[in-house]
Write a protein that holds these residues in place. Structure first.
Motif, PDB file in Angstrom:
ATOM      1  N   ARG A  52       1.064  -1.557  -0.052  1.00 48.37           N
ATOM      2  CA  ARG A  52       0.214  -0.016   0.208  1.00 48.37           C
ATOM      3  C   ARG A  52       0.413   1.383   0.335  1.00 48.37           C
ATOM      4  O   ARG A  52       0.896   2.275  -0.420  1.00 48.37           O
ATOM      5  CB  ARG A  52      -0.895  -0.073   1.255  1.00 48.37           C
ATOM      6  CG  ARG A  52      -2.206  -0.996   1.366  1.00 48.37           C
ATOM      7  CD  ARG A  52      -2.792  -1.030   2.845  1.00 48.37           C
ATOM      8  NE  ARG A  52      -3.894  -1.849   2.334  1.00 48.37           N
ATOM      9  CZ  ARG A  52      -4.819  -2.332   3.244  1.00 48.37           C
ATOM     10  NH1 ARG A  52      -4.379  -2.403   4.700  1.00 48.37           N
ATOM     11  NH2 ARG A  52      -5.268  -3.375   3.274  1.00 48.37           N
ATOM     12  N   ASP A  53       1.784   1.317   0.550  1.00 45.98           N
ATOM     13  CA  ASP A  53       3.051   1.950   0.643  1.00 45.98           C
ATOM     14  C   ASP A  53       3.583   2.612  -0.852  1.00 45.98           C
ATOM     15  O   ASP A  53       5.161   3.384  -1.289  1.00 45.98           O
ATOM     16  CB  ASP A  53       4.025   1.914   1.596  1.00 45.98           C
ATOM     17  CG  ASP A  53       3.191   2.685   3.570  1.00 45.98           C
ATOM     18  OD1 ASP A  53       2.654   2.558   3.405  1.00 45.98           O
ATOM     19  OD2 ASP A  53       4.375   1.998   4.366  1.00 45.98           O
ATOM     20  N   GLY A  54       4.049   1.727  -1.314  1.00 49.09           N
ATOM     21  CA  GLY A  54       4.377   1.477  -2.632  1.00 49.09           C
ATOM     22  C   GLY A  54       5.722   0.655  -2.769  1.00 49.09           C
ATOM     23  O   GLY A  54       6.540   1.444  -3.301  1.00 49.09           O
ATOM     24  N   ARG A  55       5.884   0.328  -1.438  1.00 58.60           N
ATOM     25  CA  ARG A  55       7.450  -0.091  -1.195  1.00 58.60           C
ATOM     26  C   ARG A  55       7.697  -1.691  -1.714  1.00 58.60           C
ATOM     27  O   ARG A  55       8.695  -2.284  -1.534  1.00 58.60           O
ATOM     28  CB  ARG A  55       8.151   0.211   0.617  1.00 58.60           C
ATOM     29  CG  ARG A  55       7.698   1.274   0.666  1.00 58.60           C
ATOM     30  CD  ARG A  55       8.105   1.596   1.975  1.00 58.60           C
ATOM     31  NE  ARG A  55       7.839   1.041   2.976  1.00 58.60           N
ATOM     32  CZ  ARG A  55       7.880   0.400   4.083  1.00 58.60           C
ATOM     33  NH1 ARG A  55       9.153   0.254   3.902  1.00 58.60           N
ATOM     34  NH2 ARG A  55       6.778  -0.379   4.948  1.00 58.60           N
ATOM     35  N   VAL A  57       5.674  -4.799  -4.070  1.00 57.76           N
ATOM     36  CA  VAL A  57       4.405  -5.547  -4.869  1.00 57.76           C
ATOM     37  C   VAL A  57       3.792  -7.083  -4.671  1.00 57.76           C
ATOM     38  O   VAL A  57       5.057  -7.478  -4.778  1.00 57.76           O
ATOM     39  CB  VAL A  57       5.303  -5.176  -6.417  1.00 57.76           C
ATOM     40  CG1 VAL A  57       4.167  -5.909  -7.322  1.00 57.76           C
ATOM     41  CG2 VAL A  57       5.644  -4.044  -6.741  1.00 57.76           C
ATOM     42  N   PRO A  79       9.617  -3.004  -6.015  1.00 58.36           N
ATOM     43  CA  PRO A  79       8.858  -2.119  -7.482  1.00 58.36           C
ATOM     44  C   PRO A  79       9.986  -2.216  -8.355  1.00 58.36           C
ATOM     45  O   PRO A  79      11.430  -1.418  -8.274  1.00 58.36           O
ATOM     46  CB  PRO A  79       8.533  -0.717  -6.598  1.00 58.36           C
ATOM     47  CG  PRO A  79       8.483  -1.092  -5.190  1.00 58.36           C
ATOM     48  CD  PRO A  79       9.370  -1.979  -4.869  1.00 58.36           C
ATOM     49  N   ASP A  83       5.903   0.570 -12.174  1.00 55.21           N
ATOM     50  CA  ASP A  83       5.171  -0.193 -11.967  1.00 55.21           C
ATOM     51  C   ASP A  83       4.248   0.549 -12.073  1.00 55.21           C
ATOM     52  O   ASP A  83       4.003   1.550 -11.309  1.00 55.21           O
ATOM     53  CB  ASP A  83       5.087  -1.043 -10.985  1.00 55.21           C
ATOM     54  CG  ASP A  83       6.531  -2.062 -10.937  1.00 55.21           C
ATOM     55  OD1 ASP A  83       6.227  -3.157 -11.812  1.00 55.21           O
ATOM     56  OD2 ASP A  83       6.884  -2.499 -10.122  1.00 55.21           O
ATOM     57  N   PRO A  85       0.685   2.531 -10.118  1.00 53.50           N
ATOM     58  CA  PRO A  85       1.339   2.520  -8.003  1.00 53.50           C
ATOM     59  C   PRO A  85       0.095   1.886  -7.001  1.00 53.50           C
ATOM     60  O   PRO A  85      -1.110   1.664  -8.482  1.00 53.50           O
ATOM     61  CB  PRO A  85       0.838   3.672  -7.964  1.00 53.50           C
ATOM     62  CG  PRO A  85      -0.006   4.571  -9.194  1.00 53.50           C
ATOM     63  CD  PRO A  85       0.482   3.148 -10.395  1.00 53.50           C
ATOM     64  N   PRO A  86       0.225   1.536  -6.236  1.00 50.70           N
ATOM     65  CA  PRO A  86      -0.591   0.404  -6.162  1.00 50.70           C
ATOM     66  C   PRO A  86      -2.822   1.244  -5.428  1.00 50.70           C
ATOM     67  O   PRO A  86      -2.162   1.949  -5.808  1.00 50.70           O
ATOM     68  CB  PRO A  86      -0.603   0.078  -4.377  1.00 50.70           C
ATOM     69  CG  PRO A  86       0.715   1.081  -4.079  1.00 50.70           C
ATOM     70  CD  PRO A  86       1.312   2.351  -5.652  1.00 50.70           C
TER      71      PRO A  86
END
Length: 88
Positions: A52-55, A57, A79, A83, A85-86
């Motif tokens: 969720r924080d994008g750190r 996948v 990521p 990619d 974003p979540p």
């Protein structure tokens, strides 16, 4: 202070080539070799937060999955450039 599971996930993913992934079981076994099965829900929860924080996948069948809605077998990777974003 980061969660110990988060540290384990990043330590396992760090040396891998871009796009390579780990299973959540690998992270659970690295975090708690004896009680890794009990650690699996924590690995999932931490992975969802990181995604969720994008750190991180979360992938299913090699494709990024929505961290809020995925089910079943999944893998974890860092990521890649490009990619999306979540979701959420």
């Amino acid at each position: 202070m980061s969660d110990p599971i988060e540290t384990v996930i990043l330590d396992l993913l760090g040396p891998l080539a871009p796009g390579k992934s780990i299973s959540p079981e690998e992270a659970a076994r690295a975090a708690d070799p004896e009680g890794w099965r009990r650690t699996m829900p924590k690995v999932r929860a931490v992975a969802i937060g990181m995604a969720r924080d994008g750190r991180l996948v979360i992938t299913r069948h090699g494709k990024p999955a929505d961290p809020n809605r995925f089910k079943g077998v999944y893998r974890l990777r860092l990521p890649l450039e490009g990619d999306a974003p979540p979701a959420g």
